[in-house]
Design an enzyme around this catalytic site. Structure first.
Site, mmCIF file in Angstrom:
data_model
loop_
_atom_site.group_PDB
_atom_site.id
_atom_site.type_symbol
_atom_site.label_atom_id
_atom_site.label_comp_id
_atom_site.label_asym_id
_atom_site.label_seq_id
_atom_site.Cartn_x
_atom_site.Cartn_y
_atom_site.Cartn_z
ATOM 1 N N ALA A 3 3.274 -14.948 47.381
ATOM 2 C CA ALA A 3 3.472 -15.983 46.375
ATOM 3 C C ALA A 3 3.100 -15.477 44.982
ATOM 4 O O ALA A 3 3.774 -15.772 43.986
ATOM 5 C CB ALA A 3 2.655 -17.222 46.728
ATOM 6 N N TYR A 4 2.019 -14.706 44.912
ATOM 7 C CA TYR A 4 1.576 -14.147 43.631
ATOM 8 C C TYR A 4 2.615 -13.177 43.068
ATOM 9 O O TYR A 4 2.983 -13.256 41.886
ATOM 10 C CB TYR A 4 0.241 -13.445 43.837
ATOM 11 N N VAL A 5 3.091 -12.257 43.901
ATOM 12 C CA VAL A 5 4.081 -11.279 43.459
ATOM 13 C C VAL A 5 5.350 -11.979 42.992
ATOM 14 O O VAL A 5 5.920 -11.648 41.941
ATOM 15 C CB VAL A 5 4.383 -10.281 44.590
#
Length: 216
Positions: free
Chosen positions: A130-132
């Site tokens: 999700a961060y990437v």
């Protein structure tokens, strides 16, 4: 310059603040809590209250009005909240971009992360994926914005003392970089027109910041 910092109480922002003040800039950190605003005001900043998750684009535009440049240095942090990777790292950035355009602020510098254009491996956890995705999509949105953008993609951030020596290029070998040195690079690129339209990766290295920027 008058520089607005989104994520103005974050760790990178607190390293960046004294660098900008020392060269005579007016710094407007955008923060969510009044106690953070009071703390930064004592340090010489001119803070503004903005909850980047709940504010709309009009709210961002009002907070950014009068700025000469915006630095997006916000992040949801290493917690396990997948939803906040979108509301902070992605939507916080896109609303900042739209708010800057609405407020007539052309210069925009964004803190991203190294390697986020690479495919996420099947063994990556949900939070990391999700961060990437959030960072990748935020960078893509900024690149298409028409603003005078620079994207700085640091490696693994540390709290080690800064060395003022970096490796800075479109692609570098993954590595660590102190937050203090990220702030040095942000301050430098803000003042360097040749970095407009450049996306660079940043880790610790051997060149002084000015040498590294000149070599781009």
């Amino acid at each position: 310059m008058r520089v607005a910092i989104v994520g103005g109480h974050g760790q990178i922002a607190r390293h960046l603040l004294p660098l900008l003040l020392a060269r005579g800039d007016t710094v407007v950190p955008l923060v969510r809590r009044q106690e953070h605003a009071d703390e930064l005001a004592l340090a010489g900043a001119t803070p503004a209250i903005l909850d980047l998750e709940s504010a709309d684009v009009d709210g961002f535009a009002a907070a950014l009005a009068g700025a000469d440049a915006v630095v997006f240095a916000a992040g949801a942090g290493p917690d396990g909240d997948v939803a906040r990777k979108r509301t902070v790292d992605l939507e916080g950035s896109t609303k900042s971009v739209d708010g800057a355009r609405r407020a007539g602020v052309q210069r925009f510098v964004q803190v991203s992360a190294i390697g986020v254009d690479e495919p996420v491996g099947p063994d990556a956890g949900e939070v990391w994926a999700a961060y990437v995705t959030a960072k990748r999509d935020a960078d893509r949105y900024l690149r298409a914005s028409g603003l005078d953008w620079t994207i700085v993609r640091p490696g693994r951030l540390t709290d080690d003392p800064g060395t003022a020596r970096v490796a800075l290029a479109e692609k570098v070998e993954p590595g660590d970089v102190p937050r203090a040195d990220v702030a040095l690079v942000l301050a430098a690129v803000l003042a360097e027109p040749s970095t407009v339209g450049r996306q660079v990766e940043l880790v610790g290295g051997h060149l002084r910041v000015d040498e590294a920027i000149a070599a781009l």
